[in-house]
Scaffold this active site. Structure first.
Site, short mmCIF file in Angstrom:
data_model
loop_
_atom_site.label_atom_id
_atom_site.label_comp_id
_atom_site.label_asym_id
_atom_site.label_seq_id
_atom_site.Cartn_x
_atom_site.Cartn_y
_atom_site.Cartn_z
N GLU A 29 -3.78 0.25 -9.10
CA GLU A 29 -2.77 1.31 -9.21
C GLU A 29 -1.45 0.61 -9.58
O GLU A 29 -0.97 -0.23 -8.82
CB GLU A 29 -2.67 2.02 -7.85
N ASN B 188 -3.18 6.05 -1.34
CA ASN B 188 -3.08 6.22 0.11
C ASN B 188 -2.52 7.57 0.52
O ASN B 188 -2.72 8.01 1.64
CB ASN B 188 -2.29 5.07 0.72
N SER C 240 0.82 -1.21 0.00
CA SER C 240 0.00 0.00 0.00
C SER C 240 0.85 1.26 0.00
O SER C 240 0.35 2.34 -0.28
CB SER C 240 -0.86 0.04 1.26
N HIS D 203 -1.11 -2.50 -7.14
CA HIS D 203 -1.86 -2.18 -5.92
C HIS D 203 -3.35 -2.35 -6.18
O HIS D 203 -3.99 -1.47 -6.76
CB HIS D 203 -1.51 -0.74 -5.51
P1 NAD Z 1 -3.63 -9.65 5.99
O1 NAD Z 1 -3.14 -9.44 7.36
O2 NAD Z 1 -5.07 -9.98 5.76
O3 NAD Z 1 -2.78 -10.81 5.26
C1 NAD Z 1 -1.38 -10.84 5.22
C2 NAD Z 1 -0.96 -12.29 5.04
O4 NAD Z 1 0.45 -12.34 4.79
C3 NAD Z 1 -1.22 -13.15 6.29
O5 NAD Z 1 -2.02 -14.27 5.93
C4 NAD Z 1 0.19 -13.57 6.70
O6 NAD Z 1 0.24 -14.89 7.27
C5 NAD Z 1 0.92 -13.52 5.36
N1 NAD Z 1 2.38 -13.53 5.50
C6 NAD Z 1 3.15 -12.91 6.41
N2 NAD Z 1 4.44 -13.21 6.21
C7 NAD Z 1 4.50 -14.04 5.13
C8 NAD Z 1 5.55 -14.70 4.45
N3 NAD Z 1 6.82 -14.57 4.81
N4 NAD Z 1 5.23 -15.48 3.39
C9 NAD Z 1 3.96 -15.64 3.00
N5 NAD Z 1 2.92 -15.02 3.62
C10 NAD Z 1 3.18 -14.25 4.67
O7 NAD Z 1 -3.21 -8.33 5.19
P2 NAD Z 1 -3.85 -7.75 3.83
O8 NAD Z 1 -4.87 -6.74 4.17
O9 NAD Z 1 -4.20 -8.87 2.92
O10 NAD Z 1 -2.59 -6.92 3.25
C11 NAD Z 1 -1.59 -7.55 2.48
C12 NAD Z 1 -0.86 -6.51 1.65
O11 NAD Z 1 -1.78 -5.84 0.80
C13 NAD Z 1 -0.16 -5.43 2.47
O12 NAD Z 1 1.03 -5.06 1.82
C14 NAD Z 1 -1.16 -4.29 2.41
O13 NAD Z 1 -0.56 -3.03 2.59
C15 NAD Z 1 -1.70 -4.45 1.02
N6 NAD Z 1 -3.01 -3.86 0.76
C16 NAD Z 1 -4.01 -3.96 1.70
C17 NAD Z 1 -5.26 -3.40 1.42
C18 NAD Z 1 -6.38 -3.50 2.43
O14 NAD Z 1 -7.40 -2.84 2.26
N7 NAD Z 1 -6.27 -4.33 3.46
C19 NAD Z 1 -5.50 -2.76 0.21
C20 NAD Z 1 -4.48 -2.70 -0.73
C21 NAD Z 1 -3.24 -3.25 -0.44
#
Ligand code: NAD
Length: 281
Positions: free
Chosen positions: A151, A189, A118, A139
């Site tokens: 994005e 963001n 993000s 993104h």
């Molecule tokens: P989340 O907490 O739901 O999921 C993250 C996952 O990553 C977890 O299941 C965790 O076990 C896994 N993980 C951690 N370390 C790991 C590794 N070494 N190898 C494999 N998997 C691993 O988080 P999310 O909301 O899905 O966010 C994930 C990414 O997407 C982040 O970079 C976040 O900034 C980005 N993002 C989030 C949103 C949102 O609205 N939540 C929107 C756009 C982008």
């Protein structure tokens, strides 16, 4: 045949990305740290595909075919056959750096390494690899099956060829890509998080209840969700992490995370995913 996509992380975003990629015909490998986590991701995908069948958006055969295209793994080595890797693991700089060092070593030569971060610098992530020309931001928005935007963020060294391949991939997933350059928070963001943070300051200072703040923004600005409900959907830990990147990267106190946001994250009140945030779930 569509190219294989490996998705790192089976959380909210990883499962959403795997869902749309499989539905678009790509074989998909979803990788997370533990069997229970990948199983939960697969169950989320199945439930969301079922919802699309009930709505009449897809038929049962498309759902079954999409699910059959998704493999899961707990070892990062499973990226080897992928043409494109989309990393969607937890938003932590040290973790992303380590992952991209591993991905560079284990992914096929010629594979694109995309990150769904993000806010973390694409240029800095790319510098951890020996293929910075093939590293790019992809993104997606949450929830991925519903939201139109991707994005696409070019790092300093991202090549035109990588950018064109990723723009085409995003269109093939039924999304609308928008190309931007690397800067803290990119565009989405950089603009969204200060609004969410300001809403949390309003709450902390007693300017309004969560319901009042969200209703003002929904009815007054025609936003489909209020900023506090949206923060709960994104995850308060993710919001805090993004604000820290904006604050540090741009060096301006207007991005300082609200203390109440820090307090909620410290309490483990992370929003929908933990059952409690600004609202109970
Ligand atoms: P989340 O907490 O739901 O999921 C993250 C996952 O990553 C977890 O299941 C965790 O076990 C896994 N993980 C951690 N370390 C790991 C590794 N070494 N190898 C494999 N998997 C691993 O988080 P999310 O909301 O899905 O966010 C994930 C990414 O997407 C982040 O970079 C976040 O900034 C980005 N993002 C989030 C949103 C949102 O609205 N939540 C929107 C756009 C982008």
């Amino acid at each position: 045949m569509s190219e294989r996509i490996a998705v790192i992380g089976a959380g909210q975003m990883g499962s959403g990305i795997a869902h749309v990629a499989a539905l678009a015909g790509h074989p998909v490998t979803v990788i997370d740290v533990a069997p229970a986590v990948v199983d939960k991701g697969r169950a989320t995908i199945a439930a969301n595909l079922d919802r699309q069948v009930k709505k009449g958006a897809i038929d049962g055969a498309a759902r079954d075919a999409a699910l059959a295209r998704i493999e899961t793994a707990t070892a990062i080595e499973a990226v080897a056959p992928a043409a494109v890797v989309i990393e969607a693991a937890t938003e932590r700089v040290d973790l992303k750096y380590r992952l991209f060092e591993d991905l560079d070593r284990l992914a096929a030569p010629g594979a694109i390494l995309a990150t769904n971060t993000s806010s973390i610098s694409i240029t800095a992530i790319a510098a951890r690899t020996r293929r910075p020309d093939a590293v790019i931001g992809m993104h997606f928005m949450n929830p991925v099956p519903v939201m139109q935007l991707v994005e696409v963020i070019r790092g300093l060294a991202t090549s035109d060829a990588t950018t064109q391949r990723v723009l085409a991939l995003a269109r093939g997933l039924g999304k609308t890509p928008v190309e931007v350059n690397d800067a803290p928070g990119f565009v989405a963001n950089r603009v969204l998080m200060p609004m969410i943070n300001e809403a949390v300051f309003c709450l902390m200072e007693g300017v309004g209840t969560p319901e009042a703040i969200d209703t003002v923004m929904k009815l007054g600005m025609n936003h489909p969700m209020g900023p506090l409900a949206l923060a709960d959907l994104i995850g308060l830990d993710t919001c805090l992490a993004i604000l820290e990147v904006l604050h540090e990267g741009l060096g301006d106190d207007k991005y300082r995370p609200c203390p109440l946001l820090r307090k909620y994250v410290a309490a483990g009140w992370l929003g929908r995913k933990s059952g409690r945030g600004f609202y109970p779930y």
